[in-house]
Design an enzyme around this catalytic site. Structure first.
Site, mmCIF file in Angstrom:
data_model
loop_
_atom_site.group_PDB
_atom_site.id
_atom_site.type_symbol
_atom_site.label_atom_id
_atom_site.label_comp_id
_atom_site.label_asym_id
_atom_site.label_seq_id
_atom_site.Cartn_x
_atom_site.Cartn_y
_atom_site.Cartn_z
ATOM 1 C CB SER A 188 -24.836 -50.872 -9.416
ATOM 2 O OG SER A 188 -25.786 -50.745 -10.563
ATOM 3 C CE1 TYR A 201 -24.591 -45.042 -8.657
ATOM 4 C CE2 TYR A 201 -24.916 -46.888 -10.328
ATOM 5 C CZ TYR A 201 -25.185 -46.394 -9.193
ATOM 6 O OH TYR A 201 -26.044 -47.170 -8.446
#
Length: 296
Positions: A188, A201
């Site tokens: 990400s 996350y």
């Protein structure tokens, strides 16, 4: 059809917004989204880059995983799709794969359980007889304004979902991967740019970057390549199941392209990393993020 075709439309830098919406369970259901994410680019024509290959795609029922499944099918790969509970989305993805003439095995279960990863590999081998590509794409995110609000349960769930299965599945698959095989993770942009609402996350995605680099070095002598893709803001079920309806209205506008990406815009990157076109590429993270500048 949401206005993303063709290329000139996608690059106009005209802000594209979404209707407010929220789903109360992760990782979310694609068939309930408005608009439905675009997983299949009709302008993309396959050329047999993955002909004869067998892939496992986790989180392949929807979002980026569905787009990868469709792209792989166009390039003549067969696959096993692993999903948690999203049966209707998974069946729809299977139909799309079969539409392009390829086989698709659906496997439902919880990747947080180590034994399930072994089951996934065994079922794939029993069905197809071999394994060539491992796409590690499952994930959850639970935005919190403060680290103090991240409960022990949330912290453990995020890591058990986003990073632990990479170890479980790789260990289960490795004895069957031959030279030329590929392992590809979904990292990400948050691993590089950070994200104030996604501390846990982002931490798992940073772990995936290190996982990719270290495992690549470990497996290079076996001619197994290990890489990752780092998406920016992409319109997937994870977004509507983790953010508020109000947040969703402006999702993606922070990117230089002034819009969120669609899943189909990532599929060619996974195809490249899974094919022999990237035979000299390992330990790398390829960024598909609408122009967000990051330190690699």
């Amino acid at each position: 059809m949401y206005p993303y075709f063709g290329y000139e439309t996608r690059c106009r830098q005209v802000p594209l917004t979404f209707p407010p919406q929220h789903q109360n369970i992760q990782p979310g259901l694609e068939y309930l989204m408005n608009p439905i994410p675009i997983s299949d680019n009709p302008e993309y024509k396959g050329s047999g880059k993955l002909k004869g290959k067998i892939a496992i795609i986790t989180g392949g029922d929807s979002g980026i995983g569905r787009a990868v499944a469709i792209g792989f099918a166009k390039e003549e790969a067969d696959m096993a799709i692993v999903y948690l509970y999203e049966r209707e989305d998974a069946e729809a993805t299977k139909q799309m794969v079969e539409h392009y003439g390829q086989r698709c095995l659906l496997i439902e279960g919880d990747l947080r359980r180590p034994a399930f990863s072994s089951e996934v590999v065994k079922k794939t081998l029993a069905h197809y007889g071999k394994l060539d590509v491992l796409i590690l794409n499952q994930g959850v995110q639970f935005p919190q304004e403060s680290i103090a609000d991240i409960s022990d349960e949330q912290l453990e769930d995020t890591f058990r979902t986003n990073i632990f299965p990479h170890f479980y599945l790789t260990k289960a698959a490795l004895p069957y991967l031959k030279p030329g095989s590929s392992i590809i993770s979904t990292a990400s942009v948050t691993a590089y740019a950070g994200a104030p609402l996604l501390v846990d996350y982002s931490s798992t995605k940073g772990a995936l970057v290190s996982f990719t680099r270290s495992l690549a070095l470990q497996l290079v002598s076996r001619c197994i390549r290990v890489n990752a893709v780092a998406p920016g803001p992409i319109w997937t079920p994870l977004i509507v199941s983790s953010y508020s309806a109000e947040y969703v209205k402006t999702f993606g506008l922070e990117s230089p392209m002034k819009r969120a990406g669609q899943p189909f815009e990532l599929a060619p990157t996974y195809i490249y990393l899974a094919s022999d076109d990237s035979s000299y590429v390992t330990g790398q993270v390829l960024h598909v993020n609408g122009g967000i500048m990051t330190e690699t």
